[in-house]
Motif scaffolding. Structure first.
Motif, short mmCIF file in Angstrom:
data_model
loop_
_atom_site.label_atom_id
_atom_site.label_comp_id
_atom_site.label_asym_id
_atom_site.label_seq_id
_atom_site.Cartn_x
_atom_site.Cartn_y
_atom_site.Cartn_z
N LEU A 94 0.98 -1.54 -0.44
CA LEU A 94 0.18 0.43 0.19
C LEU A 94 0.71 1.11 -0.07
O LEU A 94 -0.13 2.23 -0.55
N THR A 95 2.01 1.09 0.82
CA THR A 95 2.91 2.40 1.07
C THR A 95 4.58 2.28 -0.33
O THR A 95 4.38 4.01 -0.33
N ARG A 96 3.86 1.74 -1.64
CA ARG A 96 5.32 1.27 -2.34
C ARG A 96 5.54 2.51 -2.66
O ARG A 96 6.80 2.50 -3.36
N ASN A 97 4.47 3.23 -3.41
CA ASN A 97 5.34 4.21 -3.79
C ASN A 97 4.56 5.67 -3.60
O ASN A 97 4.10 6.93 -4.16
N LYS A 98 4.64 6.27 -2.26
CA LYS A 98 4.14 6.18 -1.47
C LYS A 98 5.13 7.62 -0.98
O LYS A 98 6.54 6.66 -0.92
N SER A 99 5.82 8.62 -1.02
CA SER A 99 7.16 9.39 -0.39
C SER A 99 7.24 8.92 1.16
O SER A 99 8.54 8.48 1.27
N GLU A 100 6.26 8.52 1.96
CA GLU A 100 6.53 7.55 3.45
C GLU A 100 6.53 6.15 3.41
O GLU A 100 5.27 5.72 3.47
N LYS A 101 7.55 5.50 3.88
CA LYS A 101 7.56 3.82 3.70
C LYS A 101 6.92 3.96 4.84
O LYS A 101 7.21 4.20 6.01
N HIS A 102 6.29 2.54 4.69
CA HIS A 102 5.95 2.28 6.05
C HIS A 102 7.16 1.08 6.36
O HIS A 102 7.98 0.77 5.67
N THR A 103 7.38 1.38 7.95
CA THR A 103 8.45 0.71 8.16
C THR A 103 8.04 0.04 9.82
O THR A 103 6.67 0.64 10.86
N VAL A 104 9.16 -0.43 9.75
CA VAL A 104 8.43 -1.89 11.76
C VAL A 104 9.91 -1.60 12.16
O VAL A 104 10.84 -1.34 12.05
N VAL A 105 9.76 -1.88 13.35
CA VAL A 105 10.14 -1.87 14.19
C VAL A 105 10.98 -3.64 14.50
O VAL A 105 9.80 -4.11 15.69
N ILE A 106 12.14 -3.26 14.46
CA ILE A 106 12.12 -5.19 15.08
C ILE A 106 13.04 -5.14 16.65
O ILE A 106 14.12 -4.37 16.85
N GLY A 107 12.52 -6.34 18.04
CA GLY A 107 13.64 -6.48 18.92
C GLY A 107 12.75 -6.65 20.16
O GLY A 107 12.24 -8.34 18.95
N ARG A 108 13.45 -6.80 21.23
CA ARG A 108 13.10 -8.24 21.92
C ARG A 108 12.32 -7.29 22.82
O ARG A 108 12.40 -6.00 23.45
#
Length: 235
Positions: A94-108
Motif C-alpha cells: 500500500l505504501t510502495r509508491n508513497k513518499s513516506e515508507k511504511h516501517t517496522v521496528v524489530i526488537g525483543r
C-alpha cells in the motif's frame, strides 16, 4: 535494543529466504543478525539486516538496509516468518509508491521477539510477538560454505560433465531469481561438490547435488543418453 527497517525491505529479505528455510528443528527458520558494510555502489558503510536460511540441501543468504544494530542474532521459526510476511506484505504494498515508507521496528521483550509497526508513525499499530527458535543448535558452518570453494576429495576422480539435482533443490533459486528479475549464476567445482549460487548483487546460496548416478550408472556422466530423432527437413 531494536532496529527500524522499511517494511518493503524486510518483506523482500524474508520472501527470498523463506524458500530455503525448510528442514526440521533449528534449520526450520530464518536466522537474522545485523552488520555494517557497503550497500552496492553507495559510498561508505551502512547498517544491514542480514538473513540466512537452509533446508540441509540448499542455503540462502542476503541482506537489506536497516537503521540500528541488534546485540545478538535471532532465529525466527518458519511459521512465524510466514506470519510476518502475511501480516505486513499488504502494508508494504500500500505504501510502495508513497513518499513516506511504511516501517517496522524489530526488537525483543525479555525472550520474545517483537515486530511492530513503527510507533513514531502508528501509535497502536500491528504487533507480532513470537518465541525464538533454538539458535544454539543452528549449523555454524553455513557462512564458511558460502565464501569458500568446496573441498574436493582425492578419491572423487576428475570432474565429469553430469550433475544431478533433486527438483526441489533448484526450485528455491529459480523462485528468487524470478522475483528479483536477475540471472541465476551457478559456480561448479566438481560433480560431487556443492554448487555456489549468486542472484543479483546481494544474494548468494549453495546447492548440493546428489550422486546416485555414480553408482547406479557408472560411466554415464560423459553425455546425455536419451535418443534424439531429427525430422527430414530441407536445408
Amino acid at each position: 535494543m531494536s532496529i527500524r527497517i522499511e517494511t518493503e525491505h524486510l518483506m523482500k529479505l524474508l520472501g527470498d529466504l523463506v524458500h530455503t528455510a525448510g528442514g526440521i528443528g533449528a534449520t526450520s527458520g530464518v536466522l537474522l543478525h545485523t552488520a555494517r558494510g557497503p550497500l552496492e555502489d553507495e559510498p561508505g558503510t551502512t547498517d544491514l539486516l542480514v538473513g540466512t536460511s537452509t533446508d540441509h540441501f540448499t542455503v540462502g543468504h542476503t541482506y537489506v538496509e536497516c537503521y540500528g544494530q541488534l546485540p545478538d542474532a535471532m532465529l525466527w521459526p518458519l511459521a512465524d516468518v510466514r506470519a510476518v510476511l502475511g501480516a505486513y506484505r499488504p502494508k508494504a504494498a500500500l505504501t510502495r509508491n508513497k513518499s513516506e515508507k511504511h516501517t517496522v521496528v524489530i526488537g525483543r521483550e525479555a525472550d520474545v521477539i517483537v515486530v511492530r509497526e513503527d510507533p513514531d508513525l502508528f501509535n497502536d499499530g500491528l504487533t507480532i510477538r513470537f518465541s525464538e527458535g533454538p539458535i544454539s543448535k543452528y549449523p555454524t558452518g553455513l557462512w564458511r560454505a558460502l565464501t569458500s570453494a568446496p573441498p574436493i576429495a582425492d578419491d572423487w576422480g576428475p570432474a565429469e560433465p553430469r550433475s544431478d539435482f533433486y527438483p526441489d533443490v533448484l526450485k528455491p533459486f529459480l523462485a528468487v531469481a524470478k522475483a528479483r528479475k536477475e540471472d541465476l549464476q551457478v559456480y561448479r567445482y566438481h560433480h560431487r561438490a556443492r554448487y555456489l549460487v549468486q542472484i543479483g548483487n546481494r544474494y548468494v546460496g549453495a546447492a548440493q547435488p546428489h550422486n546416485l548416478w555414480t553408482t547406479q550408472n557408472p560411466g554415464g556422466g560423459s553425455a546425455p543418453a536419451a535418443d534424439v530423432y531429427a525430422p527430414a527437413l530441407a536445408d
